[in-house]
Design a protein around this motif. Structure first.
Motif, PDB file in Angstrom:
ATOM      1  N   ASP A 168      25.044  60.992 -27.022  1.00  0.00           N
ATOM      2  CA  ASP A 168      23.939  60.350 -27.731  1.00  0.00           C
ATOM      3  C   ASP A 168      22.866  61.404 -27.929  1.00  0.00           C
ATOM      4  N   GLY A 169      22.882  62.048 -29.088  1.00  0.00           N
ATOM      5  CA  GLY A 169      21.941  63.120 -29.352  1.00  0.00           C
ATOM      6  C   GLY A 169      22.239  64.319 -28.477  1.00  0.00           C
ATOM      7  N   GLU A 170      21.217  64.776 -27.726  1.00  0.00           N
ATOM      8  CA  GLU A 170      21.399  65.963 -26.900  1.00  0.00           C
ATOM      9  C   GLU A 170      21.841  65.630 -25.478  1.00  0.00           C
ATOM     10  N   ARG A 171      22.124  64.374 -25.202  1.00  0.00           N
ATOM     11  CA  ARG A 171      22.600  63.979 -23.881  1.00  0.00           C
ATOM     12  C   ARG A 171      23.957  63.290 -24.012  1.00  0.00           C
ATOM     13  N   ALA A 172      24.719  63.353 -22.915  1.00  0.00           N
ATOM     14  CA  ALA A 172      26.036  62.732 -22.915  1.00  0.00           C
ATOM     15  C   ALA A 172      26.365  62.237 -21.520  1.00  0.00           C
ATOM     16  N   GLN A 173      27.253  61.245 -21.441  1.00  0.00           N
ATOM     17  CA  GLN A 173      27.722  60.733 -20.169  1.00  0.00           C
ATOM     18  C   GLN A 173      29.221  60.975 -20.061  1.00  0.00           C
ATOM     19  N   VAL A 174      29.640  61.477 -18.900  1.00  0.00           N
ATOM     20  CA  VAL A 174      31.052  61.790 -18.695  1.00  0.00           C
ATOM     21  C   VAL A 174      31.878  60.510 -18.632  1.00  0.00           C
ATOM     22  N   VAL A 175      32.945  60.491 -19.392  1.00  0.00           N
ATOM     23  CA  VAL A 175      33.920  59.404 -19.329  1.00  0.00           C
ATOM     24  C   VAL A 175      35.123  59.841 -18.490  1.00  0.00           C
ATOM     25  N   GLU A 176      35.513  61.109 -18.679  1.00  0.00           N
ATOM     26  CA  GLU A 176      36.673  61.635 -17.953  1.00  0.00           C
ATOM     27  C   GLU A 176      36.541  63.145 -17.835  1.00  0.00           C
ATOM     28  N   ILE A 177      36.870  63.679 -16.661  1.00  0.00           N
ATOM     29  CA  ILE A 177      36.911  65.130 -16.476  1.00  0.00           C
ATOM     30  C   ILE A 177      38.334  65.579 -16.779  1.00  0.00           C
ATOM     31  N   LEU A 178      38.491  66.315 -17.858  1.00  0.00           N
ATOM     32  CA  LEU A 178      39.820  66.737 -18.291  1.00  0.00           C
ATOM     33  C   LEU A 178      40.301  67.955 -17.508  1.00  0.00           C
ATOM     34  N   THR A 179      39.395  68.899 -17.267  1.00  0.00           N
ATOM     35  CA  THR A 179      39.732  70.115 -16.517  1.00  0.00           C
ATOM     36  C   THR A 179      38.669  70.320 -15.447  1.00  0.00           C
ATOM     37  N   PRO A 180      38.925  69.909 -14.203  1.00  0.00           N
ATOM     38  CA  PRO A 180      37.899  70.034 -13.163  1.00  0.00           C
ATOM     39  C   PRO A 180      37.668  71.482 -12.747  1.00  0.00           C
ATOM     40  N   SER A 181      36.443  71.775 -12.351  1.00  0.00           N
ATOM     41  CA  SER A 181      36.089  73.090 -11.831  1.00  0.00           C
ATOM     42  C   SER A 181      36.584  73.236 -10.395  1.00  0.00           C
ATOM     43  N   ALA A 182      36.932  74.470 -10.020  1.00  0.00           N
ATOM     44  CA  ALA A 182      37.309  74.744  -8.626  1.00  0.00           C
ATOM     45  C   ALA A 182      36.120  74.571  -7.693  1.00  0.00           C
ATOM     46  N   SER A 183      34.916  74.553  -8.252  1.00  0.00           N
ATOM     47  CA  SER A 183      33.706  74.386  -7.449  1.00  0.00           C
ATOM     48  C   SER A 183      33.326  72.923  -7.257  1.00  0.00           C
ATOM     49  N   ARG A 184      34.104  72.009  -7.810  1.00  0.00           N
ATOM     50  CA  ARG A 184      33.783  70.585  -7.664  1.00  0.00           C
ATOM     51  C   ARG A 184      34.225  70.095  -6.291  1.00  0.00           C
ATOM     52  N   ILE A 185      33.335  69.374  -5.603  1.00  0.00           N
ATOM     53  CA  ILE A 185      33.652  68.799  -4.300  1.00  0.00           C
ATOM     54  C   ILE A 185      33.306  67.318  -4.308  1.00  0.00           C
ATOM     55  N   ALA A 186      33.756  66.621  -3.280  1.00  0.00           N
ATOM     56  CA  ALA A 186      33.476  65.190  -3.165  1.00  0.00           C
ATOM     57  C   ALA A 186      32.038  64.981  -2.701  1.00  0.00           C
ATOM     58  N   ALA A 187      31.361  63.995  -3.276  1.00  0.00           N
ATOM     59  CA  ALA A 187      29.993  63.670  -2.872  1.00  0.00           C
ATOM     60  C   ALA A 187      29.991  63.045  -1.482  1.00  0.00           C
ATOM     61  N   ILE A 188      28.894  63.220  -0.760  1.00  0.00           N
ATOM     62  CA  ILE A 188      28.795  62.684   0.598  1.00  0.00           C
ATOM     63  C   ILE A 188      28.209  61.276   0.617  1.00  0.00           C
ATOM     64  N   CYS A 189      27.711  60.794  -0.532  1.00  0.00           N
ATOM     65  CA  CYS A 189      27.041  59.494  -0.574  1.00  0.00           C
ATOM     66  C   CYS A 189      27.670  58.613  -1.638  1.00  0.00           C
ATOM     67  N   PRO A 190      27.985  57.357  -1.340  1.00  0.00           N
ATOM     68  CA  PRO A 190      28.590  56.469  -2.334  1.00  0.00           C
ATOM     69  C   PRO A 190      27.644  56.129  -3.484  1.00  0.00           C
ATOM     70  N   LEU A 191      26.354  56.371  -3.306  1.00  0.00           N
ATOM     71  CA  LEU A 191      25.395  56.068  -4.365  1.00  0.00           C
ATOM     72  C   LEU A 191      25.175  57.238  -5.312  1.00  0.00           C
ATOM     73  N   PHE A 192      25.820  58.368  -5.048  1.00  0.00           N
ATOM     74  CA  PHE A 192      25.643  59.539  -5.908  1.00  0.00           C
ATOM     75  C   PHE A 192      26.061  59.200  -7.329  1.00  0.00           C
ATOM     76  N   THR A 193      25.276  59.649  -8.274  1.00  0.00           N
ATOM     77  CA  THR A 193      25.313  59.411  -9.733  1.00  0.00           C
ATOM     78  C   THR A 193      24.559  58.136 -10.102  1.00  0.00           C
ATOM     79  N   ARG A 194      24.328  57.233  -9.151  1.00  0.00           N
ATOM     80  CA  ARG A 194      23.526  56.034  -9.432  1.00  0.00           C
ATOM     81  C   ARG A 194      22.084  56.238  -8.971  1.00  0.00           C
ATOM     82  N   CYS A 195      21.915  56.674  -7.733  1.00  0.00           N
ATOM     83  CA  CYS A 195      20.582  56.956  -7.198  1.00  0.00           C
ATOM     84  C   CYS A 195      20.034  58.223  -7.839  1.00  0.00           C
ATOM     85  N   GLY A 196      18.752  58.225  -8.151  1.00  0.00           N
ATOM     86  CA  GLY A 196      18.165  59.385  -8.815  1.00  0.00           C
ATOM     87  C   GLY A 196      17.719  60.492  -7.888  1.00  0.00           C
ATOM     88  N   GLY A 197      17.932  60.328  -6.576  1.00  0.00           N
ATOM     89  CA  GLY A 197      17.434  61.325  -5.638  1.00  0.00           C
ATOM     90  C   GLY A 197      18.207  62.621  -5.619  1.00  0.00           C
TER      91      GLY A 197
END
Length: 418
Positions: free
Chosen positions: A46-75
């Motif tokens: 949407d203009g200059e912003r976008a929301q991920v629907v699917e990660i097609l090629t994940p980065s080797a630097s990607r790790i699992a989040a430690i909090c279940p609220l990550f991506t929802r909570c703004g902290g």
């Protein structure tokens, strides 16, 4: 999303300053939250912003989040980043911004100042159909995300969500949105409530009962103490300091220690130091173990807290403290001449008025503690133009997983410059 939203595949080139992945497209940059460099993602744009629907090629630097609220909570914005990528992203924020005024300055790797976690948290509360709800703000939104636990908080704040909920319930009759700031002190929880307005006698009795039931050290509203059952103190060097209600405190105990260590290392031979924007004394007390200190701070309550703690502390050199607004009344050159070192720890706006006078002074060394890289860069340019050299910059990461980074810059007056 607007009617112009589009679904497309994007390749992430780098990280932006706020932690968003940045994709370069034919019609400009697109910012993609929670995407990492090198990844190919399918996203709704949407203009200059976008929301991920699917990660097609994940980065080797990607790790699992430690909090279940990550991506929802703004902290938090960076729980998905591996350690190496995360540290370099934070360092590059400093390198990029400073490069505009001090290209080539040595920027060290960030120091991890998380320690046992953040010792202060603010919950927002508002009335909804089923009663008072407390939580954190969602990212780029005023929506509340309910929080039962937060993994970045210090252990002393483990019961902070339930305390915030109990107090919000007691205040729900006002129908006003509230902010409940809760700090873990050595004597227990210290709570300051904002948004309600002054408390009448009946409400003060209700809150005093709540403080007793919740075993709070202190409970205040808008900085006005309702009840202090125990003085909520923090150890700063050889002093035990009780800040004013809602008063400023470094986010983590380890962060305060590291910042002070960097300041002390920059001033090994100083005998008389001016501590500007001193707060309640986190640097003053540690400096006073080896030199005379004069602290300047605009917040009268913080100055009083510093003075009270100084009167009780043992084994320190003299500490003088003055209430002074350094934005309106900066120290002038003849006043600065009394010191052989200056420590600056201004708010996010920086210290432009004071730095202009410092730039023309003969103070040999300035240790500048900053919580905003942009205002630091502006002030650094003034000091450089005044004959100071920026010796080194050390980023300090108190706010793990956020986009926020702090730093300590050490300036020395070049030989022969006035």
């Amino acid at each position: 999303m607007s009617a112009l939203a589009m679904n497309e595949t994007l390749t992430i080139a780098r990280l932006g300053q706020r932690g968003d992945g940045v994709a370069e497209t034919t019609d400009g940059q697109v910012f993609v939250p929670f995407a990492l460099p090198g990844e190919s993602v399918r996203a709704v744009r949407d203009g200059e912003r976008a929301q991920v629907v699917e990660i097609l090629t994940p980065s080797a630097s990607r790790i699992a989040a430690i909090c279940p609220l990550f991506t929802r909570c703004g902290g938090c914005v960076a729980q998905h980043m591996g350690e190496g990528l995360y540290a370099e992203w934070k360092r590059q924020q400093v390198v990029t911004t400073l490069g505009r005024v001090a290209a080539g300055v040595a920027v060290e790797p960030p120091l991890d100042a998380h320690g046992t976690g953040r010792r202060r948290v603010t919950f927002h509360a508002r009335r909804e159909e089923d009663g008072m709800r407390i939580g954190f703000m969602a990212a780029r939104s005023h929506d509340l995300v309910a929080v039962e636990a937060c993994p970045v908080l210090a252990p002393g704040l483990a019961r902070a969500p339930s305390v915030a909920q109990h107090l919000a319930n007691r205040l729900g009759g006002s129908n006003k949105p509230l902010d409940l700031q809760i700090t873990a002190s050595e004597a227990g929880l210290d709570v300051d409530i904002r948004g309600h307005g002054p408390a009448g006698n009946a409400l003060r009795r209700t809150l005093t009962e709540a403080a007793e039931r919740l075993d709070l050290a202190r409970l205040s509203m808008h900085g006005d103490t309702v009840v202090e059952r125990r003085a909520p103190f923090h150890v700063m060097g050889k002093a035990a300091v009780t800040p004013g209600p809602g008063g400023f405190l470094q986010a983590t105990a380890r962060g305060e220690e590291l910042l002070a260590e960097l300041v002390l290392a920059a001033l090994p031979k100083a005998k008389r130091v001016a501590d500007l924007f001193a707060g309640c004394g986190p640097f003053s007390f540690r400096l006073a173990e080896r030199c005379h200190v004069t602290a300047f701070e605009s917040d009268k309550t913080a100055v009083q807290a510093l003075q009270r703690a100084a009167s009780r502390a043992q084994g320190l050199k003299p500490i003088a403290a003055e209430t002074r607004d350094l934005f309106r009344r900066p120290l002038l050159e003849h006043e600065l001449a009394a010191f052989d070192a200056v420590v600056l720890d201004p708010p996010r706006a920086g210290a432009e008025a004071q730095v202009r006078w410092l730039a023309g002074s003969k103070v040999p060394v300035v240790a500048y503690v900053s919580c905003d890289v942009g205002s630091f860069a502006r002030d650094a340019a003034l000091l450089l133009a005044g004959g100071y050299a920026l010796e080194r910059v050390t980023p300090v990461d108190q706010f793990r997983y956020s986009a926020h980074i702090e730093l300590v810059g050490v300036f020395r007056k070049a030989a022969g410059r006035k």
